[in-house]
Enzyme design. Sequence first.
Site, PDB file in Angstrom:
ATOM      1  N   HIS A   1       4.796   5.987  11.584  1.00 60.84           N
ATOM      2  CA  HIS A   1       4.344   5.838  10.194  1.00 60.84           C
ATOM      3  C   HIS A   1       3.351   6.987   9.945  1.00 60.84           C
ATOM      4  O   HIS A   1       2.143   6.785   9.882  1.00 60.84           O
ATOM      5  CB  HIS A   1       3.662   4.477  10.053  1.00 60.84           C
ATOM      6  CG  HIS A   1       3.411   4.039   8.649  1.00 60.84           C
ATOM      7  ND1 HIS A   1       3.469   4.897   7.563  1.00 60.84           N
ATOM      8  CD2 HIS A   1       3.078   2.815   8.140  1.00 60.84           C
ATOM      9  CE1 HIS A   1       3.176   4.199   6.461  1.00 60.84           C
ATOM     10  NE2 HIS A   1       2.955   2.948   6.782  1.00 60.84           N
TER      11      HIS A   1
ATOM     12  N   ARG B   1      11.318   3.700   3.662  1.00 55.14           N
ATOM     13  CA  ARG B   1      10.842   2.724   4.655  1.00 55.14           C
ATOM     14  C   ARG B   1      12.031   1.871   5.053  1.00 55.14           C
ATOM     15  O   ARG B   1      12.811   1.446   4.202  1.00 55.14           O
ATOM     16  CB  ARG B   1       9.730   1.839   4.086  1.00 55.14           C
ATOM     17  CG  ARG B   1       9.448   0.647   5.000  1.00 55.14           C
ATOM     18  CD  ARG B   1       8.214  -0.104   4.646  1.00 55.14           C
ATOM     19  NE  ARG B   1       7.019   0.673   4.920  1.00 55.14           N
ATOM     20  CZ  ARG B   1       5.782   0.171   4.859  1.00 55.14           C
ATOM     21  NH1 ARG B   1       5.594  -1.086   4.526  1.00 55.14           N
ATOM     22  NH2 ARG B   1       4.742   0.926   5.129  1.00 55.14           N
TER      23      ARG B   1
ATOM     24  N   ARG C   1       0.808  -1.225   0.000  1.00 55.40           N
ATOM     25  CA  ARG C   1       0.000   0.000   0.000  1.00 55.40           C
ATOM     26  C   ARG C   1       0.837   1.270   0.000  1.00 55.40           C
ATOM     27  O   ARG C   1       0.601   2.174  -0.801  1.00 55.40           O
ATOM     28  CB  ARG C   1      -0.888   0.047   1.255  1.00 55.40           C
ATOM     29  CG  ARG C   1      -2.240  -0.542   1.103  1.00 55.40           C
ATOM     30  CD  ARG C   1      -2.748  -0.988   2.458  1.00 55.40           C
ATOM     31  NE  ARG C   1      -1.877  -2.039   2.940  1.00 55.40           N
ATOM     32  CZ  ARG C   1      -1.981  -3.307   2.566  1.00 55.40           C
ATOM     33  NH1 ARG C   1      -2.934  -3.680   1.776  1.00 55.40           N
ATOM     34  NH2 ARG C   1      -1.128  -4.219   2.996  1.00 55.40           N
ATOM     35  N   THR C   2       1.785   1.351   0.909  1.00 56.48           N
ATOM     36  CA  THR C   2       2.481   2.634   1.073  1.00 56.48           C
ATOM     37  C   THR C   2       3.260   2.985  -0.191  1.00 56.48           C
ATOM     38  O   THR C   2       3.134   4.082  -0.729  1.00 56.48           O
ATOM     39  CB  THR C   2       3.409   2.594   2.309  1.00 56.48           C
ATOM     40  OG1 THR C   2       2.612   2.212   3.433  1.00 56.48           O
ATOM     41  CG2 THR C   2       4.045   3.941   2.579  1.00 56.48           C
TER      42      THR C   2
HETATM   43  C1  NCD Z   1       1.601  -0.957   8.171  1.00 61.87           C
HETATM   44  C2  NCD Z   1       3.099  -0.803   8.366  1.00 61.87           C
HETATM   45  O1  NCD Z   1       3.876  -1.012   7.449  1.00 61.87           O
HETATM   46  O2  NCD Z   1       3.459  -0.427   9.479  1.00 61.87           O
HETATM   47  N1  NCD Z   1       1.267  -1.201   6.826  1.00 61.87           N
HETATM   48  C3  NCD Z   1       0.905  -0.142   6.027  1.00 61.87           C
HETATM   49  O3  NCD Z   1       1.719   0.668   5.680  1.00 61.87           O
HETATM   50  N2  NCD Z   1      -0.381  -0.029   5.717  1.00 61.87           N
HETATM   51  C4  NCD Z   1       0.962  -1.927   9.088  1.00 61.87           C
HETATM   52  C5  NCD Z   1       1.544  -3.294   9.188  1.00 61.87           C
HETATM   53  O4  NCD Z   1       2.467  -3.665   8.485  1.00 61.87           O
HETATM   54  O5  NCD Z   1       1.012  -4.054  10.014  1.00 61.87           O
END
Ligand code: NCD
Length: 457
Positions: free
Chosen positions: A142, A114, A64-65
Amino acid sequence: MSAELRHLISINDLTNEEIEKIFETANRYLAELGDPDAPHRIAKSKRIGTGSILATLFYEPSTRTRLSFESAMLRLGGRTISSADPATSSAAKGESLADTARVVSNYADAIVIRHPRDGAARLVAEYASVPVINGGDGAHEHPTQTLCDLFTLQREKGAFKGLNVVISGDLKGSRTIHSFVYALARFGAHIMLMPGGKGMELPAHVDWRLRHEFHALPVPREKYEKENADIDVLYATAEQPHQPTLLSASDFKEIDIFYMTRFQKERYAEGAKADYMKVDFNFLNESKYKSASVMHPLPRVGELDADLDGTPRAAYFRQASYGVPIRMALISAVLELDAQNNLEKFAHGFRTAKHPVHTQPRELGIACPNTNCITHDPHDGSYAGNKFTVVTEDGLRLRCYYCETDVKADIVGHAYSKLYEHSTSIRDLQDTVFFANEADAQKAGFKPGARNHAAAE
Ligand code: NCD
């Protein structure tokens, strides 16, 4: 080094007004995206990103990100370059994050990073000469997920103030939760904590900041226990610091939002297993949840029953879909692409600028207590300073500049005289070396100073 750039590393780098501005812009973009002619319209009238390049550097898995950042940039008319697999980038050859930041700054106008280490995003921001956005750094924060989460909450419930928000799951390992609870407190929601398993409570330093910096006050158990026996801690947010909350048990009877996360197994020792909660129809059957929207940053791995998906209360796919308009609005703000989306010059936003930052030699004095902090990385750590924000409200509380974990300093050493003392105040920060204890100070060649002797007598 680039102090004035608009980095977004913590949700506290943005003021509430700036967050609201981003939401206003995201709503505008969303309306256009929702238009059946939108792709053409956006291409014609909103190619505000034309000529701009966004780099996404992902050292940890993501769907997603990364994809929503890239989609957002493409929808703005810009382009993206991506390093999504550390095994195929120079990281595999041992290149440091600091060098990568310096180099990629020449290839792109902004960087999304990330990384599995807490504090890695702040380190990248120190070396980059373009704005850096934190796409999740270890268990630290985040912030862009929090923008999506808050935006969802606003669209589901209309406002934040006084909402009862249950935060459940892995409160210790979930960076999404750490950013989210700060924002909820800042916007005046009531935060109800429900750890998903043993040892998954909110970290002590996050709890401390909620109470001391964001006016969140723990509510006495008897006020909520009858209806909410499964809640571990409940914070109500006062309008003013130290204002008592005048709320009663009935104020916590109805839950507005149920937010949960998966067990963050990658943040625990290998093979760690958790007896983890599961949320399904049965769980949400209680009357207090009857109008609760269910949120989850995703991915889910069994803790949220798929049977809930078709119900209007399941907000998690809407939440994921807002990733694009929110990130479009953020990119346009950071790159100053949209005259209607001008933010204040937020060098440090909400990040309490009142606290000074102190650097001491790496080999000397106290170090960050968080073993997953970027400062302890055998390779990248040497590019990070031994740097702390000095918070003096509660004795001498130092906050790691990178991962924002707190540590108490009991001993203040004077670099010039090489004397040390037990102290909770600092005379001259320039002349100060902080130690965790006397033994460490003595090992470093410091001797007890006058005030210390007096205290001992
Ligand atoms: C989250 C993350 O990467 O912290 N995912 C995201 O970006 N939607 C949540 C997760 O990984 O549980």
